[in-house]
Write an enzyme that holds these catalytic residues in place. Structure first.
Site, mmCIF file in Angstrom:
data_model
loop_
_atom_site.group_PDB
_atom_site.id
_atom_site.type_symbol
_atom_site.label_atom_id
_atom_site.label_comp_id
_atom_site.label_asym_id
_atom_site.label_seq_id
_atom_site.Cartn_x
_atom_site.Cartn_y
_atom_site.Cartn_z
ATOM 1 N N LYS A 192 0.859 -1.184 0.000
ATOM 2 C CA LYS A 192 0.000 0.000 0.000
ATOM 3 C C LYS A 192 0.896 1.234 0.000
ATOM 4 C CE LYS A 192 -1.989 3.202 2.632
ATOM 5 N NZ LYS A 192 -1.934 4.208 1.614
ATOM 6 N N THR A 249 0.664 6.376 13.408
ATOM 7 C CA THR A 249 0.103 5.327 12.550
ATOM 8 C C THR A 249 0.727 3.976 12.903
ATOM 9 O OG1 THR A 249 -0.134 6.995 10.825
ATOM 10 C CG2 THR A 249 -0.445 4.718 10.163
ATOM 11 N N GLU A 268 8.997 1.069 11.229
ATOM 12 C CA GLU A 268 10.049 2.092 11.129
ATOM 13 C C GLU A 268 9.327 3.419 11.207
ATOM 14 O OE1 GLU A 268 13.095 1.383 11.112
ATOM 15 O OE2 GLU A 268 13.247 -0.629 10.264
ATOM 16 N N CYS A 303 13.169 10.599 7.670
ATOM 17 C CA CYS A 303 13.111 10.165 9.075
ATOM 18 C C CYS A 303 14.469 10.263 9.747
ATOM 19 C CB CYS A 303 12.587 8.750 9.158
ATOM 20 S SG CYS A 303 13.535 7.629 8.146
ATOM 21 N N GLU A 398 8.820 15.996 15.267
ATOM 22 C CA GLU A 398 9.356 15.753 13.940
ATOM 23 C C GLU A 398 8.733 16.754 12.980
ATOM 24 O OE1 GLU A 398 8.292 12.023 12.027
ATOM 25 O OE2 GLU A 398 10.414 11.810 11.577
HETATM 26 P P1 NAP Z 1 1.859 8.237 7.861
HETATM 27 O O1 NAP Z 1 0.810 9.260 7.811
HETATM 28 O O2 NAP Z 1 2.041 7.476 9.105
HETATM 29 O O3 NAP Z 1 1.542 7.258 6.662
HETATM 30 C C1 NAP Z 1 2.292 6.114 6.398
HETATM 31 C C2 NAP Z 1 1.411 5.118 5.686
HETATM 32 O O4 NAP Z 1 0.385 4.679 6.572
HETATM 33 C C3 NAP Z 1 0.710 5.697 4.458
HETATM 34 O O5 NAP Z 1 0.652 4.723 3.453
HETATM 35 C C4 NAP Z 1 -0.667 6.028 5.016
HETATM 36 O O6 NAP Z 1 -1.677 6.082 4.041
HETATM 37 C C5 NAP Z 1 -0.876 4.884 5.964
HETATM 38 N N1 NAP Z 1 -1.881 5.195 6.971
HETATM 39 C C6 NAP Z 1 -2.268 6.417 7.412
HETATM 40 N N2 NAP Z 1 -3.246 6.299 8.333
HETATM 41 C C7 NAP Z 1 -3.494 4.983 8.474
HETATM 42 C C8 NAP Z 1 -4.396 4.235 9.280
HETATM 43 N N3 NAP Z 1 -5.277 4.825 10.104
HETATM 44 N N4 NAP Z 1 -4.378 2.893 9.198
HETATM 45 C C9 NAP Z 1 -3.525 2.282 8.356
HETATM 46 N N5 NAP Z 1 -2.664 2.930 7.560
HETATM 47 C C10 NAP Z 1 -2.633 4.271 7.615
HETATM 48 O O7 NAP Z 1 3.288 8.816 7.490
HETATM 49 P P2 NAP Z 1 3.693 9.657 6.186
HETATM 50 O O8 NAP Z 1 3.105 11.004 6.347
HETATM 51 O O9 NAP Z 1 3.357 8.912 4.961
HETATM 52 O O10 NAP Z 1 5.287 9.664 6.293
HETATM 53 C C11 NAP Z 1 5.988 10.492 7.122
HETATM 54 C C12 NAP Z 1 6.416 9.745 8.367
HETATM 55 O O11 NAP Z 1 7.130 8.543 8.041
HETATM 56 C C13 NAP Z 1 7.355 10.534 9.215
HETATM 57 O O12 NAP Z 1 6.914 10.569 10.544
HETATM 58 C C14 NAP Z 1 8.694 9.811 9.093
HETATM 59 O O13 NAP Z 1 9.558 9.922 10.149
HETATM 60 C C15 NAP Z 1 8.302 8.419 8.860
HETATM 61 N N6 NAP Z 1 9.359 7.695 8.133
HETATM 62 C C16 NAP Z 1 10.127 6.796 8.810
HETATM 63 C C17 NAP Z 1 11.145 6.093 8.195
HETATM 64 C C18 NAP Z 1 11.987 5.086 8.930
HETATM 65 O O14 NAP Z 1 12.636 4.255 8.314
HETATM 66 N N7 NAP Z 1 12.016 5.076 10.251
HETATM 67 C C19 NAP Z 1 11.391 6.301 6.837
HETATM 68 C C20 NAP Z 1 10.596 7.220 6.155
HETATM 69 C C21 NAP Z 1 9.580 7.901 6.819
HETATM 70 P P3 NAP Z 1 -2.145 7.474 3.334
HETATM 71 O O15 NAP Z 1 -1.159 8.510 3.700
HETATM 72 O O16 NAP Z 1 -2.135 7.135 1.889
HETATM 73 O O17 NAP Z 1 -3.525 7.761 3.826
#
Ligand code: NAP
Ligand code: MG
Length: 505
Positions: A192, A249, A268, A303, A398
């Protein structure tokens, strides 16, 4: 091979490009059962790029059924490791062959500078897939020394159907970090992608099919977190979720697992990573260059971004001066122009969130040292803010944007306390000329990765993931990632005299 093209060449590719729009399930593109779509936007221009299939729980059910069928009949899992290796190497080759198209697609979809897509994301994606492909016929299971009466074997088996839920900041690379080890191990995957960035994932699924990865093994279900992510998390036939995204999430996926089948969950999540600069750092130009790269690479939508500079008070002014000099090389603008290193933030809503941190500068009477400008509600200049204390939101939360906060310290224990004073623990960088200080700080900072005298994320051989609220359950990259996608099975065979006697009788 991975040198950037010119702006004109990229724009010519963009003018001709065919964008995939449908979900990819059981070996072919298909619309949602409901027929619904959502709009994918180019954040640099605000223009609509494509109408993408908006799946929901019924599409997830269908994709999981197909993935499970593929897993159960063994069309991929029971191929020899060498055959799986060759198919994945072919996928890596096809990504390489289509690298310019993929770089443009990624840039249009996410706002990332095309130069970065071409020179970092795509080569790293190819390398990750190759590395896990090459691993799979070179690792061995165990036989254990349990005495003369039994033979005990511990074997790894692919875990089953894996849901890969991805963020928008490194769409191709995060895909590779998950599917590289999952497919090499023999799992079937339901990917996804984040809604903001679906295009390159769909294209890679098509290339995987062309590379000979069988139908049902690599599925992409497009749509929102609520409509697609949650049903994956709650599904009784999904055996594992590999997630990269925000900590809130990530927590939800632990709840989904608890409320369904206790599926394995590897998270992650976010980071609030410090760059700690000691007064004995040898080369402040190098420090400045690395701190700028750590804070502003990928617009800080990273991240592992080092978004907190924790510097000894005696060298702060000099370091900030040199940081300013390096920042002159970081031009902000059109992501399709390879001269630009700062592109658009991924969406209007994310732009507004990052901008709210700029508003704190005035409200908290902090000092704006560099940047602070915004353009077209999409671009934010690399920004450096001094005088930030641990109480500030800039220090704790963050930001995921191009903003670096600066805090000073006097003693080493104070530096460690500041570095550890967040709920996150993903990465950290330490700058010092002293081996003793480097080792002491590397051990005392609670983070999954500490780099010394550089910024980075290690390479394919080193695990990546976080302490504290930055991660859960496992690591990406390296042999440790391979183990995420496997169950361990013990096979105990009685070969005692008694059992042999019984067999002869
Ligand atoms: P996010 O909002 O948590 O979304 C991540 C994924 O989860 C997306 O595909 C999102 O779908 C999905 N999602 C959102 N709400 C959900 C729910 N209620 N149930 C199930 N799935 C759900 O994060 P993002 O905005 O995409 O990415 C930024 C974050 O990722 C930052 O906090 C960053 O630190 C973290 N990150 C971490 C790493 C690491 O390796 N540690 C690497 C890269 C990024 P939709 O957005 O399509 O709705
Ligand atoms: Mg987009």
């Amino acid at each position: 091979m991975h040198e950037p093209l010119t702006a004109a060449e990229y724009k010519a590719i963009a003018a001709e490009i065919q964008l995939p729009t449908n979900a990819f399930i059981d070996g072919s593109f298909r619309p949602a059962i409901s027929g619904k779509t959502f709009t994918s936007v180019n954040p640099a221009t605000g223009e609509a790029l494509a109408a993408i299939t908006a799946c929901d729980a019924s599409d997830v059910d269908y994709a999981v059924a197909k993935a499970k069928e593929a897993f159960d009949d063994g069309r991929w899992r029971l191929r020899s490791p060498g055959e799986r290796r060759d198919a994945l190497l072919k996928l890596a080759k096809l990504i390489e062959r289509n690298r310019h198209e993929l770089a443009v697609m990624e840039s249009l979809d996410s706002g990332k500078p095309v130069r970065e897509c071409q020179t970092v994301d795509i080569p790293d994606t190819i390398h990750t897939i190759r590395w896990h492909a090459e691993l799979i016929d070179k690792i061995y299971d165990n036989t254990n020394n349990v005495g003369p009466d039994a033979l005990a074997m511990v074997v790894r088996e692919p875990i089953g159907v894996v849901g890969c839920v991805l963020p928008w900041n490194f769409p191709l690379l995060m895909l590779a970090w998950k599917i590289g080890p999952a497919l090499a191990a023999g799992c079937s995957v339901i990917v996804k992608p984040a809604q903001e960035t679906t295009l390159t994932t769909l294209r890679v699924a098509e290339l995987a099919h062309e590379a000979g990865i069988p139908a049902g093994v690599f599925n992409v279900v497009t749509g929102s977190g609520k409509d697609v992510g949650e049903p994956i998390g709650l599904h009784m036939d999904v055996d594992m979720v590999a997630f990269t995204g925000s900590t809130p999430t990530g927590r939800r996926f632990l709840r989904y697992a608890a409320d369904s089948n206790l599926k394995k969950v590897v998270l992650e999540c976010g980071g609030k990573n410090p760059a700690v600069v000691l007064p004995d750092a040898e080369d402040l130009d190098l420090v400045a260059e690395q701190v700028v790269n750590g804070a502003f690479w990928n617009m800080g939508e990273n991240c592992s971004a080092t978004s907190r500079l924790i510097v000894h008070s005696s060298i702060k002014d000099e370091l900030l001066k040199r940081i300013g000099a390096y920042l002159r090389e970081w031009k902000t603008g059109d992501p399709l122009d390879p001269e630009n290193r700062i592109g658009a933030l991924v969406s209007q809503s994310h732009f507004q969130k990052v901008k709210s941190f700029l508003d704190d500068v005035e409200a908290e009477e902090l000092s704006l040292v560099h940047g602070g400008g915004t353009h077209k509600d999409a671009f934010i200049e690399p920004t450096v803010v001094d005088g930030v204390t641990p109480k500030s939101r800039l220090f704790q939360e963050e930001i995921f944007g191009p903003i670096l906060s600066v805090t000073t310290f006097e003693t080493l224990p104070e530096a460690v306390a500041l570095a550890n004073d967040t709920n996150y623990g993903l990465t950290a960088s330490v700058y010092t000329g002293s081996l003793r200080n480097a080792i002491r700080l590397s051990r005392d900072i609670r983070a999954g990765l500490v780099t010394v005298n550089c910024f980075g994320e290690g390479d394919a051989t080193t695990p990546f993931g976080g302490y504290k609220e930055s991660g859960f359950g496992g690591r990406d990259k390296s042999v440790f990632a391979h183990d995420n996608y496997c169950e361990l099975k013990t096979i105990w065979i009685d070969i005692s005299d008694r059992s042999i006697d019984e067999m002869i009788r």
